[in-house]
Design a protein around this motif. Structure first.
Motif, PDB file in Angstrom:
ATOM      1  N   UNK A  21       2.830  32.333 -42.188  1.00 56.88           N
ATOM      2  CA  UNK A  21       1.516  31.717 -42.347  1.00 56.88           C
ATOM      3  C   UNK A  21       1.596  30.264 -42.804  1.00 56.88           C
ATOM      4  N   UNK A  22       2.775  29.667 -42.771  1.00 51.74           N
ATOM      5  CA  UNK A  22       2.954  28.262 -43.142  1.00 51.74           C
ATOM      6  C   UNK A  22       3.669  27.491 -42.036  1.00 51.74           C
ATOM      7  N   UNK A  23       4.833  28.004 -41.595  1.00 51.25           N
ATOM      8  CA  UNK A  23       5.699  27.253 -40.682  1.00 51.25           C
ATOM      9  C   UNK A  23       5.259  27.378 -39.223  1.00 51.25           C
ATOM     10  N   UNK A  24       3.995  27.057 -38.962  1.00 53.39           N
ATOM     11  CA  UNK A  24       3.495  27.093 -37.595  1.00 53.39           C
ATOM     12  C   UNK A  24       3.767  25.744 -36.915  1.00 53.39           C
ATOM     13  N   UNK A  25       3.541  25.625 -35.599  1.00 53.19           N
ATOM     14  CA  UNK A  25       3.873  24.368 -34.907  1.00 53.19           C
ATOM     15  C   UNK A  25       3.221  23.123 -35.502  1.00 53.19           C
ATOM     16  N   UNK A  26       1.926  23.123 -35.880  1.00 55.31           N
ATOM     17  CA  UNK A  26       1.360  21.900 -36.459  1.00 55.31           C
ATOM     18  C   UNK A  26       2.096  21.445 -37.719  1.00 55.31           C
ATOM     19  N   UNK A  27       2.406  22.380 -38.601  1.00 50.48           N
ATOM     20  CA  UNK A  27       3.098  22.004 -39.834  1.00 50.48           C
ATOM     21  C   UNK A  27       4.531  21.572 -39.546  1.00 50.48           C
ATOM     22  N   UNK A  30       4.672  17.961 -38.506  1.00 53.55           N
ATOM     23  CA  UNK A  30       4.522  17.038 -39.633  1.00 53.55           C
ATOM     24  C   UNK A  30       5.830  16.904 -40.395  1.00 53.55           C
ATOM     25  N   UNK A  31       6.533  18.011 -40.587  1.00 55.64           N
ATOM     26  CA  UNK A  31       7.817  17.961 -41.293  1.00 55.64           C
ATOM     27  C   UNK A  31       8.856  17.209 -40.470  1.00 55.64           C
ATOM     28  N   UNK A  32       8.815  17.395 -39.168  1.00 53.93           N
ATOM     29  CA  UNK A  32       9.720  16.648 -38.288  1.00 53.93           C
ATOM     30  C   UNK A  32       9.442  15.145 -38.393  1.00 53.93           C
ATOM     31  N   UNK A 236       6.302  15.179 -47.017  1.00 54.12           N
ATOM     32  CA  UNK A 236       7.023  13.949 -47.361  1.00 54.12           C
ATOM     33  C   UNK A 236       8.311  14.210 -48.139  1.00 54.12           C
ATOM     34  N   UNK A 237       8.496  15.452 -48.614  1.00 56.57           N
ATOM     35  CA  UNK A 237       9.689  15.769 -49.404  1.00 56.57           C
ATOM     36  C   UNK A 237      10.972  15.454 -48.632  1.00 56.57           C
ATOM     37  N   UNK A 238      10.943  15.617 -47.307  1.00 54.88           N
ATOM     38  CA  UNK A 238      12.151  15.397 -46.514  1.00 54.88           C
ATOM     39  C   UNK A 238      12.550  13.916 -46.501  1.00 54.88           C
ATOM     40  N   UNK A 239      11.597  13.038 -46.254  1.00 54.18           N
ATOM     41  CA  UNK A 239      11.933  11.618 -46.221  1.00 54.18           C
ATOM     42  C   UNK A 239      12.327  11.119 -47.604  1.00 54.18           C
ATOM     43  N   UNK A 240      11.705  11.688 -48.646  1.00 52.14           N
ATOM     44  CA  UNK A 240      12.033  11.259 -50.000  1.00 52.14           C
ATOM     45  C   UNK A 240      13.465  11.642 -50.367  1.00 52.14           C
ATOM     46  N   UNK A 268      -5.569  17.781 -35.604  1.00 45.17           N
ATOM     47  CA  UNK A 268      -5.529  17.652 -34.141  1.00 45.17           C
ATOM     48  C   UNK A 268      -4.412  18.494 -33.529  1.00 45.17           C
ATOM     49  N   UNK A 269      -3.285  18.623 -34.237  1.00 45.39           N
ATOM     50  CA  UNK A 269      -2.222  19.489 -33.721  1.00 45.39           C
ATOM     51  C   UNK A 269      -2.657  20.951 -33.760  1.00 45.39           C
ATOM     52  N   UNK A 270      -3.390  21.344 -34.802  1.00 45.73           N
ATOM     53  CA  UNK A 270      -3.869  22.727 -34.892  1.00 45.73           C
ATOM     54  C   UNK A 270      -4.865  23.036 -33.786  1.00 45.73           C
ATOM     55  N   UNK A 271      -5.730  22.085 -33.485  1.00 43.10           N
ATOM     56  CA  UNK A 271      -6.699  22.275 -32.405  1.00 43.10           C
ATOM     57  C   UNK A 271      -5.989  22.334 -31.053  1.00 43.10           C
ATOM     58  N   UNK A 272      -5.016  21.458 -30.877  1.00 43.72           N
ATOM     59  CA  UNK A 272      -4.276  21.438 -29.613  1.00 43.72           C
ATOM     60  C   UNK A 272      -3.526  22.748 -29.405  1.00 43.72           C
ATOM     61  N   UNK A 273      -2.978  23.285 -30.494  1.00 46.97           N
ATOM     62  CA  UNK A 273      -2.199  24.519 -30.388  1.00 46.97           C
ATOM     63  C   UNK A 273      -3.091  25.731 -30.128  1.00 46.97           C
ATOM     64  N   UNK A 274      -4.271  25.749 -30.770  1.00 48.47           N
ATOM     65  CA  UNK A 274      -5.141  26.915 -30.620  1.00 48.47           C
ATOM     66  C   UNK A 274      -6.482  26.511 -30.000  1.00 48.47           C
ATOM     67  N   UNK A 275      -7.462  26.192 -30.812  1.00 44.04           N
ATOM     68  CA  UNK A 275      -8.740  25.694 -30.311  1.00 44.04           C
ATOM     69  C   UNK A 275      -9.471  25.045 -31.487  1.00 44.04           C
ATOM     70  N   UNK A 276     -10.620  24.430 -31.212  1.00 44.51           N
ATOM     71  CA  UNK A 276     -11.310  23.681 -32.260  1.00 44.51           C
ATOM     72  C   UNK A 276     -11.738  24.576 -33.417  1.00 44.51           C
ATOM     73  N   UNK A 277     -12.326  25.718 -33.127  1.00 45.37           N
ATOM     74  CA  UNK A 277     -12.822  26.578 -34.198  1.00 45.37           C
ATOM     75  C   UNK A 277     -11.685  27.042 -35.106  1.00 45.37           C
ATOM     76  N   UNK A 278     -10.615  27.538 -34.495  1.00 46.69           N
ATOM     77  CA  UNK A 278      -9.487  28.043 -35.291  1.00 46.69           C
ATOM     78  C   UNK A 278      -8.802  26.905 -36.025  1.00 46.69           C
ATOM     79  N   UNK A 279      -8.611  25.783 -35.343  1.00 45.65           N
ATOM     80  CA  UNK A 279      -7.938  24.642 -35.964  1.00 45.65           C
ATOM     81  C   UNK A 279      -8.679  24.140 -37.194  1.00 45.65           C
ATOM     82  N   UNK A 280      -9.998  23.984 -37.075  1.00 40.00           N
ATOM     83  CA  UNK A 280     -10.798  23.511 -38.217  1.00 40.00           C
ATOM     84  C   UNK A 280     -10.773  24.531 -39.347  1.00 40.00           C
ATOM     85  N   UNK A 281     -10.871  25.819 -39.012  1.00 43.29           N
ATOM     86  CA  UNK A 281     -10.847  26.850 -40.048  1.00 43.29           C
ATOM     87  C   UNK A 281      -9.510  26.868 -40.781  1.00 43.29           C
TER      88      UNK A 281
END
Length: 345
Positions: A21-27, A30-32, A236-240, A268-281
């Motif tokens: 429930x954390x390491x999904x594609x949008x997150x 960001x870490x990448x 940001x922990x990775x770059x630090x 925007x990555x969450x919306x792209x991966x799923x849809x607007x409703x799910x991404x915003x939620x």
């Protein structure tokens, strides 16, 4: 340079841990962006994959911009793990990882995840079945043992290497500890310094600052570190860490502009991966971490959590930028939450 199969990683790579429930594609993206060198999906039930469970199949989604990335599976049956490995093979990740470390009751007490630590012979058979079923490099993430009396990680490391794994990530606690107490990296160091071990050994547990990452690198000699809880809400922990290892200097904390930019990109990555409703939620649980440290931010968070349209969210984020223009955030310690208390499994 560290190698896992055909994957080339920099010296002392930083890995993003697989977190349900954390390491999904949008997150992960960001870490990448912030310097993670290798990432893993949320862990996936082998039985669910075979049954074609929708949620399990969705976790197979990976994108080119996040590579190298591994798909992690768990289970306690050799045939199911082999079949799941074949399914993963078709989705073309960079590697396959096996979870022998999840301490959650619903997993461990059903003979999967950290539950396999009670039966090393079974762990070896499960691993061998996966290695034979895929062309991908196979890696493992595990813990020191089931409890204080069964810290068998040195035996486990040797036997898993013998059946073909190409890297091992070790969390410095037993299953019975969950996340209590301090992670014991001395046994991770013993595995790394074992003359029989030639695969990369990555340490995991309690890395919550650039200073600790460098200290553990020097003290325990691991090939790299895997970061989990410290990255939740703070990619940001990775770059630090990278900057501190290279220069000995701490980067300033992310600016207001950087925090808002991460909110936008995650949305925007969450919306792209799923849809607007799910991404915003799904973003509603993220704003608090990304905007932490801004005074009187609660009103804005509450507004963001009620919105249902992207344009409305963007307008509030613009307002935050205006309100806090020039505000200098202070560095605060990263809080390592007891992640599995709220794990949906």
């Amino acid at each position: 340079m560290i190698r896992i199969g055909n994957i080339s990683l920099p010296d002392f790579p930083l890995l993003l841990a697989p977190m349900e429930d954390v390491s999904d594609p949008p997150f992960r993206i960001l870490c990448k962006d912030n310097g993670a060198d290798l990432m893993y999906t949320e862990f996936i039930s082998s039985e669910g994959l075979i049954r074609n469970a929708i949620n399990c199949r969705r976790k197979l989604d990976i994108f080119e911009e996040e590579r190298p990335v591994g798909i992690q599976i768990f289970g306690g049956d050799e045939e199911s793990m082999a079949l799941a490995s074949g399914i993963v093979d078709v989705t073309n990740p960079d590697l396959l990882d096996i979870n022998f470390g999840c301490p959650v009751k619903k997993v461990a007490c059903k003979g999967a995840g950290a539950g396999v630590l009670k039966d090393v012979d079974l762990m070896v058979r499960l691993t061998a079945a996966c290695v034979k079923a895929t062309k991908l490099p196979v890696t493992v993430k595990t813990r020191l043992g089931w409890d204080e009396q069964t810290k068998n990680i040195e035996e486990v490391a040797e036997r898993l290497q013998d059946v073909g794994i190409q890297a091992l990530s070790i969390h410095g606690r037993t299953r019975s500890q969950m996340y209590k107490g301090e992670a014991d990296w001395s046994l991770i160091a013993k595995v790394k310094n074992n003359p029989r071990i030639h695969i990369p050994i990555f340490g995991n547990g309690d890395i919550d600052s650039p200073q600790k990452a460098l200290e553990y690198k020097n003290r325990y000699g691991v090939d790299g570190v895997m970061i989990g809880r410290a990255a939740i809400g703070y990619p940001w922990i990775f770059r630090e860490i990278k900057h501190y290892i290279q220069t000995g200097e701490l980067l300033p904390p992310p600016t207001v502009e950087e925090r808002v930019a991460v909110c936008r990109k995650h949305l925007h990555e969450a919306i792209k991966w799923q849809n607007q409703r799910v991404g915003i939620n799904e973003m509603r649980g993220r704003y608090a971490s990304y905007l932490k440290g801004l005074p009187n931010i609660k009103e804005y968070r509450n507004r963001l959590n009620r919105l249902t349209e992207v344009a409305e969210v963007e307008a509030v984020l613009d307002e935050i930028l205006t309100t806090y223009a020039g505000f200098e955030l202070q560095r605060t310690p990263i809080e390592l939450i007891d992640y599995h208390e709220n794990c949906p499994l």
